[in-house]
Write a protein that holds these residues in place. Structure first.
Motif, PDB file in Angstrom:
ATOM      1  N   ASP A  25      52.850 -35.294  44.814  1.00  0.00           N
ATOM      2  CA  ASP A  25      53.602 -34.265  45.539  1.00  0.00           C
ATOM      3  C   ASP A  25      54.441 -34.966  46.598  1.00  0.00           C
ATOM      4  OD1 ASP A  25      54.605 -32.011  46.662  1.00  0.00           O
ATOM      5  OD2 ASP A  25      52.669 -31.074  47.100  1.00  0.00           O
ATOM      6  N   ASP A  41      58.724 -35.218  48.509  1.00  0.00           N
ATOM      7  CA  ASP A  41      60.111 -34.755  48.625  1.00  0.00           C
ATOM      8  C   ASP A  41      61.048 -35.909  48.312  1.00  0.00           C
ATOM      9  OD1 ASP A  41      59.123 -32.333  49.390  1.00  0.00           O
ATOM     10  OD2 ASP A  41      59.449 -32.646  51.540  1.00  0.00           O
ATOM     11  N   ILE A  47      64.730 -27.713  47.575  1.00  0.00           N
ATOM     12  CA  ILE A  47      64.421 -27.334  48.958  1.00  0.00           C
ATOM     13  C   ILE A  47      65.709 -26.909  49.653  1.00  0.00           C
ATOM     14  CG2 ILE A  47      63.537 -28.148  51.174  1.00  0.00           C
ATOM     15  CD1 ILE A  47      61.690 -30.011  49.615  1.00  0.00           C
ATOM     16  N   SER A 104      61.972 -31.015  45.803  1.00  0.00           N
ATOM     17  CA  SER A 104      60.512 -31.072  45.849  1.00  0.00           C
ATOM     18  C   SER A 104      60.018 -31.521  44.480  1.00  0.00           C
ATOM     19  CB  SER A 104      59.932 -29.697  46.192  1.00  0.00           C
ATOM     20  OG  SER A 104      58.537 -29.683  46.011  1.00  0.00           O
TER      21      SER A 104
END
Length: 520
Positions: free
Chosen positions: A24, A26, A117, A123
């Motif tokens: 996970d 960005d 995002i 993301s």
């Protein structure tokens, strides 16, 4: 007592484990790329840089590479492309693992979700399942004879087993150059690229493994300034390659698996200096195992009529080839566009990957279930969104026949996509047909007792006196003439002569007259 021994080179599974990893993060859009308005399609791949065994666990290091095709904020709703990667380091617990043990790691990307995002940030979220297997390679010691065999009663067994010749990891590189057809404009910008390995076959030669198959190549690109339309090319090229492998010969039993395939596509000037040449570089990571079928004698038991002989036994496991089966499975499905998706005008590219979900020994074969994950890129009827994407799954199941397979048999399966075809039914529906390769190699497992050493001492005559000199014996279920002779202090030959037997085979209920032999 000295035994004559030889060594059999074998490989046994030491352990396996599974681990789920969630990535996970960005990702900031590079400054050289335009703003993101809408994502068209995404794709991910695992690049494993290290799979290292340590005490009690395995360390996996690498990255998740991803590609994003999107609509940008250009005046004409331009299509743009970006790619990036997310590093990972994962520890998989594996009992019995030791440093320098060979490790095989495979993976499945079960979910990849890339969302917006804002126009400059994405993301990235993915669920990855790692499967780790560890094999132990060792030399098994086999006793096949002993000193002064004429003074002892010897029982030997003919064994057929696989001896490991080679177990190694290697890579095979395939490089091709493709010139655009004359009716295609020059490449101004490469927007999407995909290379798939289809129908890879291996053949064992003298000190070499040869490969044949084909590469299915697809690109989406912006043409030159004279032609602003989106352009695409889908083509196949034959591939040939080879890997040096000392000791290879065509009589060996082989398993050549493809753990991973990485590729790169570059645009280069052709011989006239125009951007019309594609250089495709693909690298296949190979798992190579070669065995030789060998027959040999193994010392199974020993006793003496003159001494107290006490063999020491140990368990040993042999593997024998049951079958290699290259099965094919067909699957088909109709995919329907969602109401929010643009209608299809023409299919540009069809990409598929095979994932086996479950497999188990069932009846006289191996039952396999899985899916083919399919993604289509297509030209739409909407000029504002000229390209669209459709994803779906084709379930399949197949029983691969393996006569003689048992619950404790061992097998390995490698899957691949041989063929994928699409038929446009109308502008909202498409029919997908797939042919899946399921290549299986199966081994039977044989457990035996081996004589590790033999200890001899003077005979215990008091105990021998307690054995009756003449016995009438009725054969019980599970008896054989060797054990009957050993328990009654005589020989197989003497029992056969006394009872006028033409064979050493006896069955339940047979009546035997047994005369004790004091070995004088």
């Amino acid at each position: 007592m000295e035994l004559k021994k030889k060594y059999i080179h074998m490989s046994h599974e030491k352990g396996r484990a599974m681990s789920q990893v969630t990535l996970d993060d960005d990702y900031n859009v590079p400054e050289s790329k335009p703003d993101i308005v809408r994502i068209i399609t995404t794709k991910g791949a695992i690049h494993l840089e290290e799979a290292k065994a340590e005490t009690g666990h395995v360390l996996l290091r690498g990255n998740l590479g991803f590609q994003v095709l999107y609509r940008s904020d250009g005046e004409e709703n331009d299509i743009a492309y970006l790619e990036g990667e997310i590093p990972f380091s994962e520890t998989v617990n594996l009992d019995g693992a030791e440093e320098f043990d060979p490790v095989k790691a495979t993976w499945d990307i079960e979910d990849l979700n890339i969302g917006i995002i804002n126009s400059r940030k994405l993301s990235i979220r993915s669920l990855i399942v790692f499967h780790v297997q560890m094999d132990e390679v060792r030399d098994e010691e086999i006793s096949y004879a002993m000193e002064n065999e004429e003074d002892y009663e010897i029982r030997k067994e003919n064994i057929e087993a696989l001896q490991l010749v080679t177990a190694k990891k290697d890579t095979c590189r395939f490089k091709n150059e493709i010139i655009l057809p004359s009716n295609k404009p020059n490449i101004r910008e490469l927007l999407w690229k995909n290379v798939q390995l289809r129908g890879l076959e291996s053949r064992i030669g003298e000190d070499v493994i040869q490969f044949n198959g084909e590469l299915l190549i697809y690109i989406l690109y912006q043409g030159n300034e004279e032609d602003e339309r989106l352009q695409w090319l889908e083509t196949t090229v034959p591939l040939q390659g080879e890997v040096d492998c000392s000791g290879c010969r065509d009589q060996l039993v082989s398993y050549v698996g493809v753990d991973d395939v990485s590729f790169d596509v570059e645009v280069k000037p052709d011989y006239d200096g125009e951007e019309r040449m594609l250089v495709v570089d693909a690298v296949a990571d190979l798992d190579i195992k070669l065995w030789e079928e060998e027959q040999f004698e193994m010392l199974q038991d020993v006793y003496s009529l003159k001494e107290d002989v006490r063999p020491v036994f140990e368990d040993i496991t042999f593997e024998k080839l049951l079958m290699k089966n290259n099965a094919k499975c067909r699957a088909s499905e109709q995919l329907q566009l969602e109401a929010t998706q643009e209608n299809m005008l023409q299919i540009c590219c069809a990409e598929g990957s095979v994932q086996i979900d479950t497999h188990e020994i069932s009846g006289n074969g191996v039952y396999v279930e899985g899916t083919v994950a399919v993604e289509l890129l297509y030209i739409t009827t909407d000029d504002e969104m000229p390209i669209g994407s459709l994803k779906g799954f084709l379930p399949f199941h197949q029983t691969i026949e393996v006569p003689g397979i048992e619950k404790n048999s061992r097998y390995e399966i490698e899957s691949g996509l041989e063929q994928l075809t699409t038929i446009l039914i109308d502008n909202t529906q498409v029919e997908i047909k797939a042919v899946i390769n399921l290549n299986l190699i199966a081994f039977s497992i044989g457990n035996r007792k081996r004589v590790q050493e033999v200890n001899c001492q003077e005979a215990d005559y008091e105990s021998l006196q307690k054995i009756p000199g003449l016995v009438g014996y009725i054969v019980k279920d599970g008896d054989d003439i060797w054990n009957i002779a050993k328990e009654n202090h005589t020989t197989v030959r003497e029992i056969m002569e006394t009872n006028e037997l033409s064979s050493d085979r006896v069955g339940k209920g047979d009546k035997l007259l047994i005369v004790k032999n004091m070995g004088a």
